[in-house]
Design a protein around this motif. Structure first.
Motif, PDB file in Angstrom:
ATOM      1  N   ASP A 259      -2.007 101.831  23.537  1.00 48.04           N
ATOM      2  CA  ASP A 259      -2.597 100.723  22.801  1.00 48.04           C
ATOM      3  C   ASP A 259      -3.760 100.136  23.595  1.00 48.04           C
ATOM      4  OD1 ASP A 259      -0.761 100.804  20.686  1.00 48.04           O
ATOM      5  OD2 ASP A 259       0.627  99.452  21.683  1.00 48.04           O
ATOM      6  N   ASP A 260      -4.635  99.412  22.895  1.00 42.47           N
ATOM      7  CA  ASP A 260      -5.716  98.651  23.516  1.00 42.47           C
ATOM      8  C   ASP A 260      -5.309  97.178  23.508  1.00 42.47           C
ATOM      9  OD1 ASP A 260      -6.999 101.097  23.493  1.00 42.47           O
ATOM     10  OD2 ASP A 260      -8.123 100.658  21.660  1.00 42.47           O
ATOM     11  N   VAL A 261      -5.303  96.542  24.669  1.00 42.87           N
ATOM     12  CA  VAL A 261      -4.713  95.208  24.810  1.00 42.87           C
ATOM     13  C   VAL A 261      -5.686  94.262  25.503  1.00 42.87           C
ATOM     14  CG1 VAL A 261      -2.735  93.892  25.646  1.00 42.87           C
ATOM     15  CG2 VAL A 261      -2.441  96.304  25.006  1.00 42.87           C
ATOM     16  N   LEU A 262      -5.941  93.128  24.880  1.00 43.84           N
ATOM     17  CA  LEU A 262      -6.798  92.092  25.444  1.00 43.84           C
ATOM     18  C   LEU A 262      -5.953  91.063  26.179  1.00 43.84           C
ATOM     19  CD1 LEU A 262      -9.652  90.713  25.617  1.00 43.84           C
ATOM     20  CD2 LEU A 262      -8.993  89.471  23.531  1.00 43.84           C
ATOM     21  N   ILE A 263      -6.309  90.762  27.415  1.00 40.98           N
ATOM     22  CA  ILE A 263      -5.628  89.708  28.162  1.00 40.98           C
ATOM     23  C   ILE A 263      -6.174  88.364  27.684  1.00 40.98           C
ATOM     24  CG2 ILE A 263      -5.009  88.843  30.437  1.00 40.98           C
ATOM     25  CD1 ILE A 263      -4.128  91.748  29.828  1.00 40.98           C
ATOM     26  N   THR A 264      -5.279  87.463  27.282  1.00 44.17           N
ATOM     27  CA  THR A 264      -5.674  86.151  26.777  1.00 44.17           C
ATOM     28  C   THR A 264      -5.175  85.061  27.726  1.00 44.17           C
ATOM     29  OG1 THR A 264      -3.650  85.932  25.459  1.00 44.17           O
ATOM     30  CG2 THR A 264      -5.544  87.004  24.406  1.00 44.17           C
ATOM     31  N   ALA A 265      -5.580  83.832  27.451  1.00 43.60           N
ATOM     32  CA  ALA A 265      -5.212  82.723  28.336  1.00 43.60           C
ATOM     33  C   ALA A 265      -3.696  82.539  28.413  1.00 43.60           C
ATOM     34  CB  ALA A 265      -5.882  81.438  27.856  1.00 43.60           C
ATOM     35  N   ASP A 266      -2.995  82.822  27.303  1.00 41.52           N
ATOM     36  CA  ASP A 266      -1.548  82.601  27.284  1.00 41.52           C
ATOM     37  C   ASP A 266      -0.734  83.896  27.212  1.00 41.52           C
ATOM     38  OD1 ASP A 266      -2.282  83.299  24.753  1.00 41.52           O
ATOM     39  OD2 ASP A 266      -1.340  81.596  23.755  1.00 41.52           O
TER      40      ASP A 266
ATOM     41  N   VAL B  87      -2.319 101.995  42.942  1.00 42.12           N
ATOM     42  CA  VAL B  87      -3.180 101.590  44.061  1.00 42.12           C
ATOM     43  C   VAL B  87      -4.208 100.530  43.666  1.00 42.12           C
ATOM     44  CG1 VAL B  87      -2.911 103.782  45.257  1.00 42.12           C
ATOM     45  CG2 VAL B  87      -4.787 103.501  43.632  1.00 42.12           C
ATOM     46  N   SER B  88      -4.186 100.084  42.425  1.00 35.19           N
ATOM     47  CA  SER B  88      -5.174  99.106  41.975  1.00 35.19           C
ATOM     48  C   SER B  88      -4.958  97.754  42.648  1.00 35.19           C
ATOM     49  CB  SER B  88      -5.093  98.930  40.456  1.00 35.19           C
ATOM     50  OG  SER B  88      -6.027  97.967  40.015  1.00 35.19           O
ATOM     51  N   THR B  89      -6.057  97.083  42.982  1.00 37.27           N
ATOM     52  CA  THR B  89      -5.982  95.771  43.626  1.00 37.27           C
ATOM     53  C   THR B  89      -6.381  94.634  42.682  1.00 37.27           C
ATOM     54  OG1 THR B  89      -8.251  96.016  44.457  1.00 37.27           O
ATOM     55  CG2 THR B  89      -6.453  96.765  45.891  1.00 37.27           C
ATOM     56  N   PHE B  90      -6.646  94.940  41.429  1.00 39.02           N
ATOM     57  CA  PHE B  90      -7.072  93.913  40.487  1.00 39.02           C
ATOM     58  C   PHE B  90      -5.904  93.018  40.058  1.00 39.02           C
ATOM     59  CE2 PHE B  90     -10.419  97.092  39.855  1.00 39.02           C
ATOM     60  CZ  PHE B  90     -11.540  96.283  39.916  1.00 39.02           C
ATOM     61  N   VAL B  91      -6.220  91.766  39.763  1.00 40.17           N
ATOM     62  CA  VAL B  91      -5.293  90.827  39.145  1.00 40.17           C
ATOM     63  C   VAL B  91      -5.805  90.558  37.740  1.00 40.17           C
ATOM     64  CG1 VAL B  91      -4.296  88.513  39.235  1.00 40.17           C
ATOM     65  CG2 VAL B  91      -4.689  89.789  41.363  1.00 40.17           C
ATOM     66  N   LEU B  92      -4.938  90.638  36.754  1.00 44.01           N
ATOM     67  CA  LEU B  92      -5.356  90.482  35.366  1.00 44.01           C
ATOM     68  C   LEU B  92      -5.806  89.058  35.085  1.00 44.01           C
ATOM     69  CD1 LEU B  92      -2.609  92.599  33.563  1.00 44.01           C
ATOM     70  CD2 LEU B  92      -4.894  93.303  34.299  1.00 44.01           C
ATOM     71  N   GLU B  93      -6.897  88.942  34.312  1.00 46.22           N
ATOM     72  CA  GLU B  93      -7.464  87.650  33.944  1.00 46.22           C
ATOM     73  C   GLU B  93      -7.835  87.662  32.471  1.00 46.22           C
ATOM     74  OE1 GLU B  93     -10.459  85.997  36.650  1.00 46.22           O
ATOM     75  OE2 GLU B  93     -10.102  87.719  37.964  1.00 46.22           O
ATOM     76  N   PRO B  94      -7.896  86.483  31.847  1.00 42.58           N
ATOM     77  CA  PRO B  94      -8.294  86.421  30.435  1.00 42.58           C
ATOM     78  C   PRO B  94      -9.666  87.054  30.220  1.00 42.58           C
ATOM     79  CG  PRO B  94      -7.357  84.332  31.120  1.00 42.58           C
ATOM     80  CD  PRO B  94      -7.507  85.152  32.362  1.00 42.58           C
ATOM     81  N   GLY B  95      -9.796  87.807  29.141  1.00 49.35           N
ATOM     82  CA  GLY B  95     -11.054  88.468  28.818  1.00 49.35           C
ATOM     83  C   GLY B  95     -11.083  89.932  29.187  1.00 49.35           C
TER      84      GLY B  95
ATOM     85  N   LEU C 117       1.580  92.599  30.408  1.00 44.30           N
ATOM     86  CA  LEU C 117       0.162  92.268  30.508  1.00 44.30           C
ATOM     87  C   LEU C 117      -0.088  90.794  30.212  1.00 44.30           C
ATOM     88  CD1 LEU C 117      -1.299  95.417  28.700  1.00 44.30           C
ATOM     89  CD2 LEU C 117      -1.224  94.975  31.158  1.00 44.30           C
ATOM     90  N   LYS C 118      -0.449  90.058  31.251  1.00 38.49           N
ATOM     91  CA  LYS C 118      -0.770  88.645  31.109  1.00 38.49           C
ATOM     92  C   LYS C 118      -1.515  88.180  32.353  1.00 38.49           C
ATOM     93  CE  LYS C 118       3.869  87.348  32.714  1.00 38.49           C
ATOM     94  NZ  LYS C 118       5.131  86.641  32.344  1.00 38.49           N
ATOM     95  N   PRO C 119      -2.195  87.034  32.274  1.00 37.33           N
ATOM     96  CA  PRO C 119      -2.954  86.558  33.429  1.00 37.33           C
ATOM     97  C   PRO C 119      -2.069  86.349  34.651  1.00 37.33           C
ATOM     98  CG  PRO C 119      -3.553  85.340  31.459  1.00 37.33           C
ATOM     99  CD  PRO C 119      -2.361  86.163  31.098  1.00 37.33           C
ATOM    100  N   GLY C 120      -2.611  86.715  35.810  1.00 39.22           N
ATOM    101  CA  GLY C 120      -1.897  86.523  37.059  1.00 39.22           C
ATOM    102  C   GLY C 120      -1.076  87.709  37.496  1.00 39.22           C
TER     103      GLY C 120
ATOM    104  N   MET D 162     -15.915  91.527  21.402  1.00 37.30           N
ATOM    105  CA  MET D 162     -14.598  91.728  20.804  1.00 37.30           C
ATOM    106  C   MET D 162     -14.678  91.943  19.300  1.00 37.30           C
ATOM    107  SD  MET D 162     -12.505  92.150  23.134  1.00 37.30           S
ATOM    108  CE  MET D 162     -11.227  92.434  21.912  1.00 37.30           C
ATOM    109  N   VAL D 163     -15.661  91.358  18.639  1.00 37.60           N
ATOM    110  CA  VAL D 163     -15.839  91.616  17.202  1.00 37.60           C
ATOM    111  C   VAL D 163     -16.098  93.103  16.982  1.00 37.60           C
ATOM    112  CG1 VAL D 163     -17.377  91.239  15.234  1.00 37.60           C
ATOM    113  CG2 VAL D 163     -16.614  89.286  16.602  1.00 37.60           C
ATOM    114  N   ILE D 164     -16.959  93.676  17.809  1.00 36.41           N
ATOM    115  CA  ILE D 164     -17.287  95.095  17.694  1.00 36.41           C
ATOM    116  C   ILE D 164     -16.081  95.962  18.040  1.00 36.41           C
ATOM    117  CG2 ILE D 164     -18.740  96.948  18.620  1.00 36.41           C
ATOM    118  CD1 ILE D 164     -20.904  94.783  19.099  1.00 36.41           C
ATOM    119  N   ILE D 165     -15.390  95.611  19.127  1.00 37.30           N
ATOM    120  CA  ILE D 165     -14.244  96.413  19.567  1.00 37.30           C
ATOM    121  C   ILE D 165     -13.114  96.364  18.542  1.00 37.30           C
ATOM    122  CG2 ILE D 165     -12.437  96.599  21.328  1.00 37.30           C
ATOM    123  CD1 ILE D 165     -14.613  95.638  23.346  1.00 37.30           C
TER     124      ILE D 165
END
Length: 356
Positions: free
Chosen positions: A332-339, A303-311, A256-259, A134-137
């Motif tokens: 935009d580029d968005v990071l999923i975080t714990a909250d 059609v995506s089956t993924f569930v968003l998770e932190p990281g 965009l958030k976990p779960g 993430m520092v690089i990104i």
């Protein structure tokens, strides 16, 4: 690297495989740090090897300190076969993206070894970005954001799309990027209706909207930003389309958030655009994973089956494209975080109208 290897070994154990072999450049870099153009990473339950040739041995030793470096002495198949035999590898996982010819060669060369095809084994580990990544990104994003700020003073009537693309890349390289993350999109006027309208010889004219989709390649990672701006006053219909896309993009980011499922994140944008009457003009997914590759897991689509998770790091980029009129996309580029989430992009998304 050690943490990545630990995760890979857990995945191999679940497969019942003794080792993994990969020559895919992105996965080789992710697992070892090696940036050379030729090499095979082989990871067993306890050891990690990087097989390469004379040209890259010294580089590999420097970049991949957690690996045993094997000089294949210009006989790669023989060197790999001997290594597998010496380490007692009987079940070897490989990536199903390898060519048919490579698979045949391995079948012939690796005696008493069962080849186990896998898909996305390393890529699913790569979905979760660590602090070092993430520092690089963040820096890759900063470079792209600075380029967008710079290019606003460059775009004007009479400038070619290709000149805009060249100026963006030159500026990003001066900022420390190794280059453009991909063949950038500069689509003005009616060409904005092309979702992947690569920069052309077209001259930008007053009153046109210009879609800029570009990113910086930096230390092996990428950013990916899209902004659509106007060169002089645009027509009312394009302003209306811009407002719809902006509402959809803001709703998508907010989702965009976990779960949350990737499908639901896509729907947050698609429902708004469809309700406005432009559903048929939004024919691509809402976003994609981003990192070592510009397009990686997870995808945000119907059609995506993924569930968003932190990281997880994803783009959010809805758009509307109307043939003969033009198009608008905002990304935009968005990071999923714990909250929730962290939007890495700070550039304004309000419609910019450049002076003419």
């Amino acid at each position: 690297m050690k943490q990545r290897l630990t995760k890979l070994r857990e995945a191999l154990a679940n497969l019942g495989a003794d080792a993994l072999i990969t020559e895919k450049a992105e996965n080789r870099f992710y697992l070892s740090g090696f940036t050379g153009s030729t090499g095979w990473v082989i990871v067993t339950g306890t050891e990690a090897f990087l097989v390469t040739d004379f040209r890259y041995v010294e580089q590999a030793q420097e970049q991949a300190p957690d690996y045993t470096i094997v000089n294949n002495e210009r006989k790669a198949l023989e060197a790999i076969a001997k290594l597998l035999a010496d380490k007692g590898v009987k079940r070897l996982a490989f990536e199903s993206s390898v060519s048919f010819g490579t698979h045949q060669d391995w079948n012939r060369a690796f005696e008493n070894v069962e080849l186990i095809a896998t898909s996305g084994l390393v890529e699913k580990i790569r979905m979760f970005k660590d602090e070092a990544e993430m520092v690089i990104i963040h820096e890759a994003v900063r470079i792209a954001e600075a380029a967008f700020e710079h290019i606003q003073g460059y775009i004007r009537p009479g400038v070619r799309e290709t000149d805009v693309a060249l100026e963006l890349e030159y500026f990003m390289r001066k900022q420390g990027a190794s280059g453009s993350a991909f063949d950038m999109i500069v689509a003005s006027g009616v060409r904005g209706a092309l979702p992947h309208g690569r920069a052309s010889e077209k001259i930008i004219e007053a009153g046109e909207m210009v879609t800029l989709d570009f990113g910086a390649a930096y230390k092996g990672y990428n950013s990916d930003i899209t902004r659509t701006l106007a060169v002089g006053e645009p027509n009312a219909k394009m302003k209306e389309i811009y407002d719809i896309v902006l509402r959809a993009q803001l709703a998508g980011v907010q989702a965009l958030k976990p779960g949350v499922t990737a499908k639901a994140a896509d729907a947050a944008t698609r429902d708004i655009i469809t309700a406005a009457g432009y559903g048929d003009a939004y024919g691509h997914s809402a976003g994609h994973g981003l990192g070592i590759e510009v397009h990686e897991l997870p995808g945000l689509s119907t059609v995506s089956t993924f569930v968003l998770e932190p990281g997880m790091l994803v783009t959010m980029e809805p758009g509307i494209y109307v043939s003969g009129l033009g198009g608008v996309r905002i990304e935009d580029d968005v990071l999923i975080t714990a909250d929730g989430h962290e939007n890495l992009n700070k550039s304004t998304k309000e419609l910019l109208i450049l002076p003419v």
